[in-house]
Write a protein that holds these residues in place. Sequence first.
Motif, PDB file in Angstrom:
ATOM      1  N   PRO A  39       0.815  -1.218   0.000  1.00  0.00           N
ATOM      2  CA  PRO A  39       0.000   0.000   0.000  1.00  0.00           C
ATOM      3  C   PRO A  39       0.849   1.270   0.000  1.00  0.00           C
ATOM      4  CG  PRO A  39       0.137  -0.867   2.221  1.00  0.00           C
ATOM      5  CD  PRO A  39       0.876  -1.838   1.332  1.00  0.00           C
ATOM      6  N   GLY A  40       0.350   2.306  -0.679  1.00  0.00           N
ATOM      7  CA  GLY A  40       0.953   3.629  -0.600  1.00  0.00           C
ATOM      8  C   GLY A  40       2.389   3.735  -1.040  1.00  0.00           C
ATOM      9  N   LEU A  41       2.762   3.026  -2.094  1.00  0.00           N
ATOM     10  CA  LEU A  41       4.148   3.077  -2.576  1.00  0.00           C
ATOM     11  C   LEU A  41       4.288   3.884  -3.865  1.00  0.00           C
ATOM     12  CD1 LEU A  41       5.294  -0.617  -1.948  1.00  0.00           C
ATOM     13  CD2 LEU A  41       5.595   1.373  -0.462  1.00  0.00           C
ATOM     14  N   GLY A  42       3.212   4.476  -4.325  1.00  0.00           N
ATOM     15  CA  GLY A  42       3.267   5.229  -5.580  1.00  0.00           C
ATOM     16  C   GLY A  42       3.359   4.342  -6.804  1.00  0.00           C
ATOM     17  N   LEU A  43       2.944   3.101  -6.681  1.00  0.00           N
ATOM     18  CA  LEU A  43       3.036   2.148  -7.783  1.00  0.00           C
ATOM     19  C   LEU A  43       2.117   2.539  -8.939  1.00  0.00           C
ATOM     20  CD1 LEU A  43       2.936  -1.150  -5.690  1.00  0.00           C
ATOM     21  CD2 LEU A  43       4.949  -0.124  -6.758  1.00  0.00           C
ATOM     22  N   SER A  44       2.648   2.477 -10.150  1.00  0.00           N
ATOM     23  CA  SER A  44       1.830   2.729 -11.333  1.00  0.00           C
ATOM     24  C   SER A  44       1.950   1.602 -12.355  1.00  0.00           C
ATOM     25  CB  SER A  44       2.239   4.053 -11.990  1.00  0.00           C
ATOM     26  OG  SER A  44       3.611   4.024 -12.357  1.00  0.00           O
ATOM     27  N   ASP A  45       2.939   0.744 -12.185  1.00  0.00           N
ATOM     28  CA  ASP A  45       3.176  -0.363 -13.117  1.00  0.00           C
ATOM     29  C   ASP A  45       3.331  -1.644 -12.307  1.00  0.00           C
ATOM     30  OD1 ASP A  45       4.109  -2.200 -14.968  1.00  0.00           O
ATOM     31  OD2 ASP A  45       5.388  -0.766 -16.006  1.00  0.00           O
ATOM     32  N   LEU A  46       2.466  -2.625 -12.583  1.00  0.00           N
ATOM     33  CA  LEU A  46       2.481  -3.860 -11.803  1.00  0.00           C
ATOM     34  C   LEU A  46       3.621  -4.797 -12.194  1.00  0.00           C
ATOM     35  CD1 LEU A  46      -1.329  -4.660 -11.501  1.00  0.00           C
ATOM     36  CD2 LEU A  46       0.165  -3.355  -9.971  1.00  0.00           C
ATOM     37  N   GLY A  47       4.352  -4.453 -13.247  1.00  0.00           N
ATOM     38  CA  GLY A  47       5.577  -5.171 -13.586  1.00  0.00           C
ATOM     39  C   GLY A  47       5.439  -6.681 -13.614  1.00  0.00           C
ATOM     40  N   CYS A  48       6.235  -7.346 -12.775  1.00  0.00           N
ATOM     41  CA  CYS A  48       6.299  -8.807 -12.782  1.00  0.00           C
ATOM     42  C   CYS A  48       5.345  -9.453 -11.778  1.00  0.00           C
ATOM     43  CB  CYS A  48       7.727  -9.270 -12.484  1.00  0.00           C
ATOM     44  SG  CYS A  48       8.333  -8.792 -10.852  1.00  0.00           S
ATOM     45  N   LEU A  49       4.347  -8.716 -11.307  1.00  0.00           N
ATOM     46  CA  LEU A  49       3.439  -9.250 -10.288  1.00  0.00           C
ATOM     47  C   LEU A  49       2.744 -10.523 -10.750  1.00  0.00           C
ATOM     48  CD1 LEU A  49       2.331  -8.795  -7.463  1.00  0.00           C
ATOM     49  CD2 LEU A  49       0.556  -7.347  -8.439  1.00  0.00           C
ATOM     50  N   GLY A  50       2.512 -10.637 -12.049  1.00  0.00           N
ATOM     51  CA  GLY A  50       1.843 -11.817 -12.580  1.00  0.00           C
ATOM     52  C   GLY A  50       2.625 -13.098 -12.388  1.00  0.00           C
ATOM     53  N   GLU A  51       3.903 -12.998 -12.051  1.00  0.00           N
ATOM     54  CA  GLU A  51       4.721 -14.186 -11.829  1.00  0.00           C
ATOM     55  C   GLU A  51       4.499 -14.799 -10.446  1.00  0.00           C
ATOM     56  OE1 GLU A  51       8.833 -13.526 -12.775  1.00  0.00           O
ATOM     57  OE2 GLU A  51       8.333 -12.170 -14.427  1.00  0.00           O
ATOM     58  N   CYS A  52       3.785 -14.087  -9.582  1.00  0.00           N
ATOM     59  CA  CYS A  52       3.472 -14.624  -8.244  1.00  0.00           C
ATOM     60  C   CYS A  52       2.255 -15.537  -8.372  1.00  0.00           C
ATOM     61  CB  CYS A  52       3.204 -13.491  -7.259  1.00  0.00           C
ATOM     62  SG  CYS A  52       4.575 -12.329  -7.086  1.00  0.00           S
ATOM     63  N   SER A  53       2.433 -16.664  -9.010  1.00  0.00           N
ATOM     64  CA  SER A  53       1.319 -17.517  -9.424  1.00  0.00           C
ATOM     65  C   SER A  53       0.516 -18.104  -8.272  1.00  0.00           C
ATOM     66  CB  SER A  53       1.839 -18.648 -10.311  1.00  0.00           C
ATOM     67  OG  SER A  53       2.846 -19.391  -9.641  1.00  0.00           O
ATOM     68  N   ASN A  54       1.075 -18.160  -7.078  1.00  0.00           N
ATOM     69  CA  ASN A  54       0.359 -18.733  -5.932  1.00  0.00           C
ATOM     70  C   ASN A  54      -0.152 -17.680  -4.959  1.00  0.00           C
ATOM     71  OD1 ASN A  54       0.717 -21.560  -6.611  1.00  0.00           O
ATOM     72  ND2 ASN A  54       2.873 -21.281  -6.113  1.00  0.00           N
ATOM     73  N   LEU A  55      -0.108 -16.432  -5.373  1.00  0.00           N
ATOM     74  CA  LEU A  55      -0.537 -15.334  -4.504  1.00  0.00           C
ATOM     75  C   LEU A  55      -2.017 -15.453  -4.158  1.00  0.00           C
ATOM     76  CD1 LEU A  55       0.584 -12.723  -3.231  1.00  0.00           C
ATOM     77  CD2 LEU A  55      -0.228 -11.500  -5.248  1.00  0.00           C
ATOM     78  N   GLU A  56      -2.344 -15.290  -2.866  1.00  0.00           N
ATOM     79  CA  GLU A  56      -3.721 -15.410  -2.390  1.00  0.00           C
ATOM     80  C   GLU A  56      -4.279 -14.094  -1.860  1.00  0.00           C
ATOM     81  OE1 GLU A  56      -3.906 -18.515   0.480  1.00  0.00           O
ATOM     82  OE2 GLU A  56      -3.443 -20.101  -0.952  1.00  0.00           O
TER      83      GLU A  56
END
Length: 262
Positions: A39-56
């Motif tokens: 939260p609150g990191l100024g993120l605008s690009d999710l980048g490689c987040l899709g590689e966290c295939s087991n994220l719940e």
Amino acid sequence: MEARGEKGEEAEPVRITSQLLKAKTGEFDLESILLLKLPGLGLSDLGCLGECSNLEWLDLSGNAVAHLGQLSSLKALAVLNISSNRVASLEPLAGCENLQSLNAAGNLLSSLQQLQCLAGLRGLESLRLSSPAGGLSNPLCATLGYRHAMAKMFPGLKVIDGERVSGRGSELYQLCKDLDSSLKRFPSSGGGAGLAELAKPWVGEGYWDLRPARRSSIVEEAYKQFSEVLQECRELSKRAEDTIAQAERALNIRPDPNSYVF
């Protein structure tokens, strides 16, 4: 709600990288990440987040995210918080087939049609598009009767905007809501003047929110690691016992000086 783009100074865009994810979670393998709070990191690009295939569980609240494309591959995702961002389309979430709870308050969703993409998520039980306590909303929340329309669009929902509409506790919630409405209709007089206006909610924000039952993968992973460590301990113990036994046999064959007779 204040437009997030109307800030005096634009923060430097931040992209999610594998280094950022590993630093935040302590994991070396992105597939091992099950819970992620950004939260609150100024993120605008999710980048490689899709590689966290087991994220719940994923918290992206308070950032500057506009596109959710990288989330479409997160099949295990159960809880998602994208509140206070710049999201105008939820289409990628159609791929999050295990999604149970979505908080999208404080974004740019302008019509109920933009929610149709979530109709195939059979496990979706909690959907929040508005959070009055936090001053967060979406343009579509100004539509007359939008909550009723959402309930018809998603008959499986149990919680809408923090209000329990079906399932255990829904009758009590409605009773409390009706009682509050009735009290506000009574004119204030004497020492009770203004009490209706000063009344606070009986419970805190999010008290009635559904807590989706988390899958047991985290517990299973912890149990797996514990079992592996336990097995290693057993093997070390057996090796130690063997070494001690060998040492004892070696000591037993040594001649006892006191046994010699001169």
